[in-house]
Design an enzyme around this catalytic site. Sequence first.
Site, PDB file in Angstrom:
ATOM      1  CE1 TYR A 291      -4.326  -1.389   0.305  1.00 26.75           C
ATOM      2  CE2 TYR A 291      -3.054  -3.130   1.362  1.00 26.75           C
ATOM      3  CZ  TYR A 291      -4.219  -2.694   0.755  1.00 26.75           C
ATOM      4  OH  TYR A 291      -5.266  -3.547   0.579  1.00 26.75           O
TER       5      TYR A 291
ATOM      6  CB  THR B 133       6.893  -2.759  10.622  1.00 23.51           C
ATOM      7  OG1 THR B 133       5.956  -1.699  10.329  1.00 23.51           O
ATOM      8  CG2 THR B 133       8.158  -2.535   9.822  1.00 23.51           C
ATOM      9  N   PRO B 134       4.492  -5.569  11.220  1.00 25.10           N
ATOM     10  CG  PRO B 134       4.037  -7.844  10.946  1.00 25.10           C
ATOM     11  CD  PRO B 134       4.936  -6.748  10.465  1.00 25.10           C
TER      12      PRO B 134
ATOM     13  CD  GLU C  21       4.133   8.465   2.358  1.00 21.87           C
ATOM     14  OE1 GLU C  21       5.195   8.624   1.751  1.00 21.87           O
ATOM     15  OE2 GLU C  21       3.274   9.364   2.451  1.00 21.87           O
ATOM     16  CG  PHE C  22       3.322  11.591   7.545  1.00 19.14           C
ATOM     17  CD1 PHE C  22       3.141  11.323   8.892  1.00 19.14           C
ATOM     18  CD2 PHE C  22       4.571  12.020   7.116  1.00 19.14           C
ATOM     19  CE1 PHE C  22       4.180  11.494   9.808  1.00 19.14           C
ATOM     20  CE2 PHE C  22       5.620  12.192   8.023  1.00 19.14           C
ATOM     21  CZ  PHE C  22       5.417  11.931   9.367  1.00 19.14           C
TER      22      PHE C  22
ATOM     23  CB  ALA D 153      -4.880   8.560   4.971  1.00 23.64           C
ATOM     24  CD  GLU D 154      -4.464   1.314   3.429  1.00 23.08           C
ATOM     25  OE1 GLU D 154      -5.506   0.665   3.209  1.00 23.08           O
ATOM     26  OE2 GLU D 154      -3.509   0.866   4.073  1.00 23.08           O
TER      27      GLU D 154
ATOM     28  CE  LYS E 147       3.446   6.717   9.926  1.00 25.68           C
ATOM     29  NZ  LYS E 147       2.423   7.275   9.072  1.00 25.68           N
TER      30      LYS E 147
ATOM     31  CB  VAL F 108       4.467  11.337  18.027  1.00 23.50           C
ATOM     32  CG1 VAL F 108       3.697  12.480  18.663  1.00 23.50           C
ATOM     33  CG2 VAL F 108       5.477  10.771  19.019  1.00 23.50           C
TER      34      VAL F 108
ATOM     35  CB  CYS G 200      -0.815   2.192  10.576  1.00 25.19           C
ATOM     36  SG  CYS G 200       0.041   1.463   9.170  1.00 25.19           S
TER      37      CYS G 200
END
Length: 473
Positions: free
Chosen positions: A13, A90-91, A159-160, A162-163, A218, A220, A274
């Site tokens: 994604y 990174t789950p 990365e910021f 949003a889907e 990120k 925060v 996330c």
Amino acid sequence: MEVSRICCIGAGYVGGPTMAIIAKHCPTVKVTVVDISQSQIDKWNSNNLPIYEPGLEEVVFECRGKNLFFSTDVDNVIRDSEIIFVSVNTPTKKFGIGAGKAADLKYWDIVARNIAKVANGPKVVVEKSTLPVRTAQSMAKVLHANDRKIHFEILSNPEFLAEGTAIHDLTYPDRILIGGNPTESGQKAVGQLEWIYRHWVDDKKILRTNLWSSELSKLVANAFLAQRISSINSISAVCERTGADVDEVARAVGMDSRIGPKFLKSSVGFGGSCFQKDILNLVYLCESLGLPEVAAYWEQVIIMNDYQKRRFSRQIVKCLFNTVSGKKITLLGFAFKKDTGDTRESASIYIAKQLLEERARISIFDPQVDPGQIDQDFLEYSILPTELKSGERVDQLVTKETDVYAACENSHAICIMTEWDMFRTLDFPRIFSRMEKPAFIFDGRNILKHDELRKIGFNVFAIGKASASDTLF
Ligand SMILES: NC(=O)C1=CN([C@@H]2O[C@H](COP(=O)(O)OP(=O)(O)OC[C@H]3O[C@@H](n4cnc5c(N)ncnc54)[C@H](O)[C@@H]3O)[C@@H](O)[C@H]2O)C=CC1
Ligand SMILES: O=C(O)[C@H]1O[C@H](OP(=O)(O)OP(=O)(O)OC[C@H]2O[C@@H](n3ccc(=O)[nH]c3=O)[C@H](O)[C@@H]2O)[C@H](O)[C@@H](O)[C@@H]1O
């Protein structure tokens, strides 16, 4: 500072859309996205992209084959690239130390070891994934444990996006955050990455920090965003008992320019891959740093979110006269938000699980989620009751419909789980006429016109609206 060849490891994604936008704006840069999953890469190379994101197809179809490539030839692409973005998953760790909270860095570790093994010259390695603070330090150790004295410079560039709005967010970012070492080679690498972003992002929006500030910022940012949702959701419970209306309260509060109107939409609970994992990661960090009060403060955001989901399913059971056993309940929406087919941590999953525990029959419709994905989620989240009553079959408990009206047919209750625009304009008189009576609607997103629905004859429950309890109790 010019760069001619970059790659991204991880075609998910983040990796796919981010690289597509870089390719679009940097026509002189060859951009290759690699992944270990052949089927994922095949989809990126087909007309049926692996993820649904408004505007994505146009950008991919414009650049693919020109300066945007998708491949599984990871090793050669690493050798060929000056900058390597790493955007693997990174789950949350599921076992061992930190299980249930810490980030599982196994995928990152494998990637870093492979870069160290196959690289044939100096590389800039960019942390695009969301990572715990000081990951760059661990990765530097892994990368530099090569006997060929190759130098790797590590940058943090979270990365910021949003889907559902990824293409817009990548095209018009609020900021580009780049964390790097204060050394000469560190700052040179920062300059190279800046050069890429400057093709379409204003200089004033590019923020340079040290590595640890970037990694922490990120976590925060996601924690603050999720905190706003949990805050307004906590108030929704107060509204339902007092006659206040949560949308009116959010509007009044959000008009204070110090607070602002965004991310105050009360809902059945936030989902997505996330928010929960990143907050848990922050909680784990605080615990590890010996800061239990800080850890407890942030953990409350997750506790409140779980409470909101449980509250919603309990409300359904309560309104349906304390029994949903054998009753058909329709979930409209399975994605964690509109305009995406992503279901990770979707509130729908939890509501389905809680209702199935009560032995309801569930019917699911989502305009974008593949039915196969729903089956996969049912397995992954162990949604089905562990023991079926004699004679009960899974396909009788859960049906997935591709027609929204079929999904609602003979239903006792409809739940709006995702705020898809198409749900606002459904033919509700038609739906009502084919439902069991009394017919209920539970609006988990507050997107419907509740007064009109009541006129049709529905019993309506909406998050944070006292009128629901007036009608129902
Ligand atoms: N999904 C989102 O909206 C956002 C995600 N992030 C962060 O970005 C990171 C990636 O997230 P997503 O793109 O959602 O994950 P994803 O699961 O969609 O994609 C990750 C990809 O990495 C691939 N991969 C795993 N190990 C690999 C290896 N050794 N070599 C090559 N490819 C490998 C997987 O096959 C998968 O296609 C996460 O850390 C996440 O927290 C950050 C901002 C937004
Ligand atoms: O790190 C990430 O993965 C990303 O996480 C979120 O993006 P995303 O999860 O894709 O989508 P959001 O729009 O933030 O929505 C998250 C969840 O909160 C819910 N939500 C959002 C806003 C709101 O007011 N109320 C609310 O319930 C949504 O329906 C959804 O379930 C952040 O918004 C991104 O900035 C970040 O990059």
